[in-house]
Each structure stands twice: as C-alpha cells, then as structure tokens.
Design an enzyme around this catalytic site. Structure first.
Site, PDB file in Angstrom:
ATOM      1  N   SER A 122      43.996  33.636  34.523  1.00  0.00           N
ATOM      2  CA  SER A 122      42.594  33.321  33.260  1.00  0.00           C
ATOM      3  C   SER A 122      41.779  32.371  33.318  1.00  0.00           C
ATOM      4  O   SER A 122      40.806  31.888  34.657  1.00  0.00           O
ATOM      5  CB  SER A 122      43.614  32.784  32.123  1.00  0.00           C
ATOM      6  OG  SER A 122      43.193  32.942  31.067  1.00  0.00           O
ATOM      7  N   ASP A 265      35.683  32.512  29.848  1.00  0.00           N
ATOM      8  CA  ASP A 265      37.011  31.541  30.619  1.00  0.00           C
ATOM      9  C   ASP A 265      36.748  32.513  32.002  1.00  0.00           C
ATOM     10  O   ASP A 265      36.272  33.044  32.071  1.00  0.00           O
ATOM     11  CB  ASP A 265      38.550  31.296  30.066  1.00  0.00           C
ATOM     12  CG  ASP A 265      38.688  32.901  30.030  1.00  0.00           C
ATOM     13  OD1 ASP A 265      38.321  33.793  29.395  1.00  0.00           O
ATOM     14  OD2 ASP A 265      40.075  32.858  30.055  1.00  0.00           O
ATOM     15  N   ASP A 267      38.779  34.826  33.360  1.00  0.00           N
ATOM     16  CA  ASP A 267      38.753  35.972  33.290  1.00  0.00           C
ATOM     17  C   ASP A 267      38.313  37.051  32.310  1.00  0.00           C
ATOM     18  O   ASP A 267      38.546  37.983  31.897  1.00  0.00           O
ATOM     19  CB  ASP A 267      41.161  36.758  33.554  1.00  0.00           C
ATOM     20  CG  ASP A 267      41.326  36.038  32.393  1.00  0.00           C
ATOM     21  OD1 ASP A 267      41.208  35.382  31.858  1.00  0.00           O
ATOM     22  OD2 ASP A 267      42.207  36.691  31.849  1.00  0.00           O
ATOM     23  N   ASP A 269      38.683  36.269  28.706  1.00  0.00           N
ATOM     24  CA  ASP A 269      39.168  37.208  27.990  1.00  0.00           C
ATOM     25  C   ASP A 269      39.511  35.925  26.826  1.00  0.00           C
ATOM     26  O   ASP A 269      39.906  36.109  25.789  1.00  0.00           O
ATOM     27  CB  ASP A 269      41.162  37.347  27.868  1.00  0.00           C
ATOM     28  CG  ASP A 269      41.673  35.892  28.327  1.00  0.00           C
ATOM     29  OD1 ASP A 269      41.128  35.411  28.545  1.00  0.00           O
ATOM     30  OD2 ASP A 269      42.736  36.829  27.980  1.00  0.00           O
TER      31      ASP A 269
HETATM   32 MG    MG Z   1      42.079  33.996  29.936  1.00  0.00          MG
END
Ligand code: MG
Length: 484
Positions: A122, A265, A267, A269
């Site tokens: 993440s 961010d 990744d 999400d």
């Molecule tokens: Mg994330």
C-alpha cells in the site's frame, strides 16, 4: 502423489482443527490490519512468499487465482515466488501484471476467480512488501479467512500436486481497460466531458499511473500528471497522500489554474482531492459530500465509516436523512459492515470510498468521477462545493512504540487517558481507545502495520484541539516509557 478425496478431507479437517490452537498463538504474526505488510529482507522473504502461495493453494484445494503486483522493486519477485507456491498445489494462476489494487479486486469479481492476490504494501515506505487476498465478491479476505490461511502456513502441511497435476500460468492484459469502461458506465460521462475540467493527477509514482490519467483523459478532462512514472523507489514523494506530502500537487493545481487535483497512494486504493486553490480536502469531508448527494436519490440511508472520521460526516448524513455506522479502522472493516447492513456508501477518512452497488473494494476512480460530475452539474468549483461541508480542526500524530509493547500500553491507557480529561462524555472501544469530550474527541490506536501508536484529536477550535493533543500525547508518551 496428488491427495485423494478422503486424504484431502482428513487433511482439511486436521488443518481446521489445528487452526484453533496454532491460530491463537500465531495470529497477527503474518497478517495485520490490511493483509501482510513487512520489511523485505528482514521480516519477509521469498521462502515466506512461496509458503504463503502453498498455504493459499491448500486452502483453495486447487482452483483459479488471479495475481497482480504494485510498482515496488520487490513485487515482481515476490509474485513469482507466491505463484510457484500456488502452482505446486495445482492452482491455476492468471498473471495480471502491475495493477492498482482496486483493479485486481474488481477483476477477481468480474472474471469469477476463486481468489485475487495482490502483492503490495500500500502506502508504506519503499522497503516494505506485502500481500493482500481478495474474495470473489471483490471484498478483501476477512480476519477469519486470513487466520485460516495463517494456520495452514504455520502448520507447513501443504497440498502437494503431482508433476502432471500442477497448476499452469496464464496472463491477462485487459484488466485496466475493463475497469475503466465499468467506471465510466457508472458516472455521468456526458456531463464530465462537457465540463472538460483541467485536472492535475499525482499517482505518487504508484500503480494508478496506469489508470487514472487514462480514465480522466477518456472523460474529456485536460490531464497533467506529476510523479506520473511508475517507480518502486517512490522518488517523487512519500506514498501516503497526506497534506504534508502533496506540496508539488498543491502548487501545480494553483499555479496552472486547474480545476482539481487528484492524488493516490502507492497501490491506488486511496484518493485525495485538492481544490482549485491548492487545498487538500480531508477524505471524510469528501465522503460526506458524496454521501449527501447519494442520499438525495436513495431509499437506502446507511453510510459506514471508521472511528477516526470527523463528526462532520455524521452531521451531514443526518441532515440528509441518513445514519452513520462506525467500524474499526481498515477498509475491510468498512466493507464487512457495508455488506452486513446493505449500506449505500462506505468510506475511510484517509481517502477510501466504497460503492457497494459497484463492488466491495475501495473504488477511488469512481470517487474521482463523482467529484468531477458534481463540478460539472453544479457548475461550481470544487472549493465552492466542498465549502458546504465544514472542516473541524483535526490534529494527528504518531509516537514510536515497539509492537510487543502495544497491548500493555493500550491496557494502561484505558485507565490513565480518560483520567487526564475532566469533561469525558463517553469512552468508545470499537477500535483502540476513543474518548468523546464535551467539546471534541481523541482517539488512540496502535497501528496494525507499523511500530507506532497513532493519536487523532478533533475539536471546535484549533486551540481546543491543541490542548486535547498536548494532554493525550503526554499520557501516551508516559505509558510507552513505563512499558519500555
Ligand atoms: Mg493503499
């Protein structure tokens, strides 16, 4: 030899019976708040990835998995090892390459895979690696499912497929295009195209480099990117899209006369928006804005958010005739409650938006389109629109605290923190320790992913927030020192 049916059954029975014992002692060693996040080389290595793949394949007893990775320098290598583990159990692995996490989750659902595997840490620093599993309904694995996998992982009793029963690898290359098409079909594309807003996108060198600029370009926006090349060293900025990390984006939006800034961010999400004046809007205010709009047209009146969201969200939802339910922090907690209550919308203050009618994973891309839709329909700037949702002063900090001390520190705070305040209205323990005061609130939570304890305070004035934070910080610091 491949396992026979009876051996498989006995094996599964044995594994499930033993989770109860193994799971208790090893729980949380591998999985944290949001899947696995570990420092590569010291806390997580390729052998662990290989065994995790074997554990997942054992749990699935074969089946079909889709596997994707983020931009991190270690991600492809970890994906290769995890894939080898899955193949050794007879699982068919479809490699989807580098994707935003929500795209992997969406693909798992739409293409009917038994599981989606995302190699990502993440927004953590670049030395971290991680793994997150996704179900067929595009919801992240629940803590119970993770605990089951962890039990198999710890037992080392893996399904072993014979040489002629191994899984095979395939590839799929159209996930991003399919996701973009689905997002566009769920927003007022014509209105957004007519408005032709100028948007600066900051993917933070993360996975959204491959999606957001193309999505908004397709919707007729004039797109400019900053930190727009995928790079696992994250050279442009810290991956967490917080106000203090978005200086370049804020300046660019303001200086180029853009209508909106969009930041993700690592990744992808999460999404955070920046007004035309270069101000970062907190995620809970944007959730409140989109919730108020959605509530106008829906008989479904439930909105789900986490304990750390601003009270402005509850107030806005109430005014629009809805109710807010609070959950522990983590998008899976929101998704679980959304599913349980059949809610209209879910979200986290850090920039997570869940649209259950679409799917149950965070959906930052549709959130961006919904914001652009509002700008187009209201014919107002984002700054003007968001003014309807007041911003209450908020302060956040984190204090270093060794993971093994957290439980002890939190237990001690249960006594000492409320005692430090004279006007306690309520003590909330849905997640961490929350204290509602007559004017404001404070929330103390141990991080599930980093060796820190986080403190969040909100209040009616900046001065009041500073007073609350000063007191809370002093008490938490003292308890960490005592415990250490
Ligand atoms: Mg994330």
């Amino acid at each position: 030899m491949p396992l026979t049916i009876s051996q498989k059954w006995v094996g599964n029975f044995f594994f499930r019976a033993s989770y109860a014992m193994v799971g208790v002692t090893l729980m949380a060693k591998l999985f944290g708040t949001t899947g696995i996040r570990k420092v590569y080389g010291t806390e997580f290595d390729l052998e662990m990835a290989l065994n995790l793949g074997k554990a997942l394949g054992t749990y699935l007893t074969g089946g079909n998995a889709v596997l994707a990775e983020d931009v991190r320098t270690t991600s492809r290598m970890v994906a290769d090892s995890l894939s080898a583990g899955l193949l050794s159990t007879g699982t068919i692995v479809t490699r989807a390459g580098m994707l935003p996490t929500p795209t992997l989750a969406f693909t798992t659902m739409t293409r009917g895979f038994d599981v989606g595997v995302m190699i990502t840490a993440s927004h953590n620093p670049p030395e971290y690696t991680g793994v997150k599993f996704w179900s067929k309904n595009s919801m992240g694995y629940t803590p119970e499912e993770e605990s089951t996998i962890e039990g198999i992982y710890s037992s080392h009793k893996f399904r072993v497929a014979a040489w002629d029963q191994l899984g095979s690898e395939k590839t799929v290359e159209t996930c991003v295009a399919e996701h973009i098409e689905a997002v566009i079909s769920r927003c007022d594309a014509e209105a957004i195209r007519r408005r032709a807003a100028k948007v600066i996108i900051d993917p933070g060198n993360g996975a959204s480099c491959v999606l957001t600029p193309y999505l908004l370009g397709n919707l007729g926006c004039k797109v400019i990117t900053v930190n727009g090349q995928p790079d696992g060293h994250f050279p442009g900025r810290v991956s967490e899209p917080d106000d203090e990390n978005l200086g370049d984006l804020k300046r660019m939006v303001k200086e180029t006369g853009a209508d909106l800034g969009v930041a993700h961010d690592g990744d992808s999400d999460r999404v955070v928006f920046v007004t035309e004046a270069g101000q970062v809007v907190r995620g809970d205010r944007t959730i409140a804005l989109l919730a108020a709009e959605a509530l106008k047209a829906s008989t479904n009146k439930t909105v789900v958010t986490t304990v750390d969201s601003s009270r402005v969200l509850d107030e806005t939802v109430e005014r629009a005739g809805g109710r807010t339910i609070r959950t522990p922090v983590g998008d899976i907690q929101v998704a679980m409650k959304v599913r349980e209550t059949g809610a209209l919308l879910g979200g986290e203050a850090c920039g997570v938006f869940i649209f259950p009618e679409f799917h149950l994973a965070p959906e930052p891309f549709l959130a961006a389109c919904k914001v652009l839709e509002l700008i187009a329909r209201k014919n107002q700037s984002f700054g003007e629109i968001i003014r309807a949702i007041p911003e209450y002063p908020l302060s956040k900090t984190k204090l270093d605290c060794r993971n093994d001390l957290k439980t002890h520190v939190m237990a001690a705070l249960r006594e000492s923190l409320p005692a430090a305040f004279t006007n306690v209205a309520d003590v909330v323990t849905v997640d961490g320790l929350g204290i509602s005061l007559k004017q404001g609130w404070v929330l103390v939570r141990p991080s599930g992913t980093e060796p820190v304890i986080r403190i969040t305070c909100e209040g009616p004035t900046r001065q009041r927030v500073q007073t609350i934070m000063r007191k809370a910080k002093a008490v938490v610091t003292a308890e960490i020192q005592t415990a250490g």
